[in-house]
Design a protein around this motif. Structure first.
Motif, short mmCIF file in Angstrom:
data_model
loop_
_atom_site.label_atom_id
_atom_site.label_comp_id
_atom_site.label_asym_id
_atom_site.label_seq_id
_atom_site.Cartn_x
_atom_site.Cartn_y
_atom_site.Cartn_z
N SER A 171 0.82 -1.21 0.00
CA SER A 171 0.00 0.00 0.00
C SER A 171 0.85 1.26 0.00
O SER A 171 0.44 2.30 -0.53
CB SER A 171 -0.93 0.00 1.21
OG SER A 171 -0.18 -0.07 2.41
N GLN A 172 2.05 1.17 0.58
CA GLN A 172 2.95 2.33 0.61
C GLN A 172 3.70 2.48 -0.72
O GLN A 172 3.98 3.61 -1.15
CB GLN A 172 3.96 2.18 1.75
CG GLN A 172 3.33 2.17 3.13
CD GLN A 172 4.34 1.86 4.22
OE1 GLN A 172 5.20 1.00 4.05
NE2 GLN A 172 4.25 2.57 5.34
N ARG A 173 4.01 1.36 -1.36
CA ARG A 173 4.78 1.42 -2.61
C ARG A 173 4.01 2.12 -3.72
O ARG A 173 4.61 2.75 -4.59
CB ARG A 173 5.16 0.01 -3.06
CG ARG A 173 6.18 -0.67 -2.17
CD ARG A 173 6.59 -2.03 -2.68
NE ARG A 173 7.23 -1.93 -3.99
CZ ARG A 173 7.80 -2.96 -4.60
NH1 ARG A 173 7.80 -4.15 -4.04
NH2 ARG A 173 8.36 -2.81 -5.79
N LYS A 174 2.69 2.00 -3.68
CA LYS A 174 1.89 2.64 -4.74
C LYS A 174 2.01 4.16 -4.71
O LYS A 174 1.75 4.82 -5.72
CB LYS A 174 0.44 2.21 -4.59
CG LYS A 174 0.19 0.74 -4.84
CD LYS A 174 -1.28 0.41 -4.90
CE LYS A 174 -1.95 0.60 -3.55
NZ LYS A 174 -3.37 0.17 -3.57
N LYS A 175 2.41 4.73 -3.58
CA LYS A 175 2.51 6.18 -3.45
C LYS A 175 3.92 6.70 -3.72
O LYS A 175 4.14 7.91 -3.66
CB LYS A 175 2.08 6.59 -2.03
CG LYS A 175 0.68 6.13 -1.65
CD LYS A 175 0.37 6.47 -0.20
CE LYS A 175 -0.99 5.92 0.22
NZ LYS A 175 -1.29 6.22 1.65
N LEU A 176 4.86 5.81 -4.00
CA LEU A 176 6.25 6.22 -4.17
C LEU A 176 6.51 6.71 -5.59
O LEU A 176 5.79 6.38 -6.53
CB LEU A 176 7.19 5.06 -3.85
CG LEU A 176 7.13 4.49 -2.43
CD1 LEU A 176 8.07 3.29 -2.31
CD2 LEU A 176 7.50 5.55 -1.40
N SER A 177 7.59 7.48 -5.73
CA SER A 177 8.01 7.93 -7.05
C SER A 177 8.66 6.77 -7.80
O SER A 177 8.98 5.73 -7.22
CB SER A 177 9.01 9.08 -6.91
OG SER A 177 10.18 8.63 -6.24
N ALA A 178 8.87 6.96 -9.10
CA ALA A 178 9.47 5.91 -9.92
C ALA A 178 10.87 5.57 -9.42
O ALA A 178 11.28 4.39 -9.44
CB ALA A 178 9.51 6.36 -11.38
#
Length: 338
Positions: free
Chosen positions: A249-256
């Motif tokens: 769930s946190q990875r979806k909000k990260l930058s490329a």
């Protein structure tokens, strides 16, 4: 009792095609080559009966080989005896000829109890680890940690009308698991297991993070279950770097760029999954075979010892043949050197 020399029947069976047995034969040949049998005899010998009274015992190396055969194929004592009667490849591996007397299930059980009673599983694990260290295969100062469920029967249809009192239930995602948990720490560079801890299933992974770390380690890497491990009382954040993967769930909000870092971390952390694959998939120990933690811990420790010898052998083969090295190993080695 002495192991007999091969007969003409043995030579004929050895040269005859074995339907479906080529894979087993190749696996047992590798196992025979990578295990230091003489060192095991020296370690276990002082605890083994010398046969001064009564019936003469079976040769020690024979019993050690039978025990290792039982471990790698996840066999019960009766099934181990039956396998020795049915499989020529297994008989040849342990050193029995076609007309040799095979140890019965009670003899196999007593030898297993001998190892458990004298806590020889830990001594074997330390022996193999020392040999791998001498070969230069435990050199990293970083540890990858993880835990995995070992399922236990949840049914109460038994003589006691209850579950194993030493096992517990735990939830992962939307699924419940009943049994125990195996926690391991592996060398970041090679993936060799250096620490094994077992607990009931309801013990959280993060509580064992620092017990899995070696005293001279300066880095600990874990999956998302280890988030916050640097905040625990047992942690040493001033000297040790703690790195845990982000939750999905946190990875979806990260930058490329941050997602690329997470993928790199996953390619490094996957070595601990390879160790679990050896124990749970290749050796088939996904479910406990005995009641209680003690016997299952002894079996898991021995399986970790054997897994280490296979992992070390594969690592050395990759060094000999660098052209066949998989990309994820190159990434891990480069990140270690940096």
């Amino acid at each position: 009792m002495k192991i007999k020399a091969p007969t003409f029947a043995d030579l004929f069976a050895e040269t005859s095609p074995q339907p479906g047995g080529a894979r087993r034969t190749k696996f047992l040949e590798t196992l025979d080559r990578i295990i230091p049998w003489q060192d095991l005899k020296s370690l276990i010998g002082p605890y083994y009966s010398e046969g001064k009274r009564g019936a003469q015992p079976y040769p020690l190396e024979l019993m050690i080989r039978i025990h290792f055969l039982q471990l790698v194929y996840n066999l019960s004592d009766p099934m181990c005896e039956e396998t020795l009667h049915d499989s020529f490849a297994c008989r040849r591996f342990v050193g029995l000829t076609m007309d040799s007397k095979c140890p019965d299930e009670t003899t196999i059980l007593r030898f297993r109890h001998l190892l458990e009673k004298n806590v020889l599983d830990k001594q074997v694990f330390d022996l193999f680890k020392q040999q791998l260290t001498a070969r230069g295969l435990l050199f990293s100062k970083s540890t990858i940690v993880d835990g995995s469920f070992i399922e236990a029967p949840s049914s109460t249809k038994n003589a006691d009308k209850k579950r194993d009192p030493e096992m517990r239930s735990a939830k992962k995602g939307s699924n419940w698991h009943f049994g125990m948990k195996m926690h391991i720490g592996v060398d970041k560079a090679t993936g060799i297991i250096h620490t094994v801890i077992t607990t009931p299933a309801n013990v959280h992974d993060v509580t064992k993070a620092d017990e899995l770390r070696r005293p001279d380690d300066w880095e600990v890497i874990g999956d998302s279950g280890y988030l916050g491990m640097e905040k625990r009382d047992s942690a040493d954040p001033e000297r040790v770097t703690y790195t845990a993967a982000k939750r999905y769930s946190q990875r979806k909000k990260l930058s490329a760029e941050r997602i690329a870092d997470e993928k790199l971390l996953s390619s490094i952390r996957c070595k601990v999954e390879h160790a679990f694959h050896r124990i749970k998939v290749q050796f088939g120990y996904k479910k406990v075979r005995y009641r209680g933690l003690a016997k299952n811990t002894a079996r898991l420790t021995m399986l970790a010892s054997i897994a280490n010898m296979f992992i070390g052998n594969c690592f050395e083969n990759r060094l000999i043949r660098p052209q066949s090295t998989p990309p994820e190993w190159k990434i891990s080695a480069r990140s270690f050197e940096n």
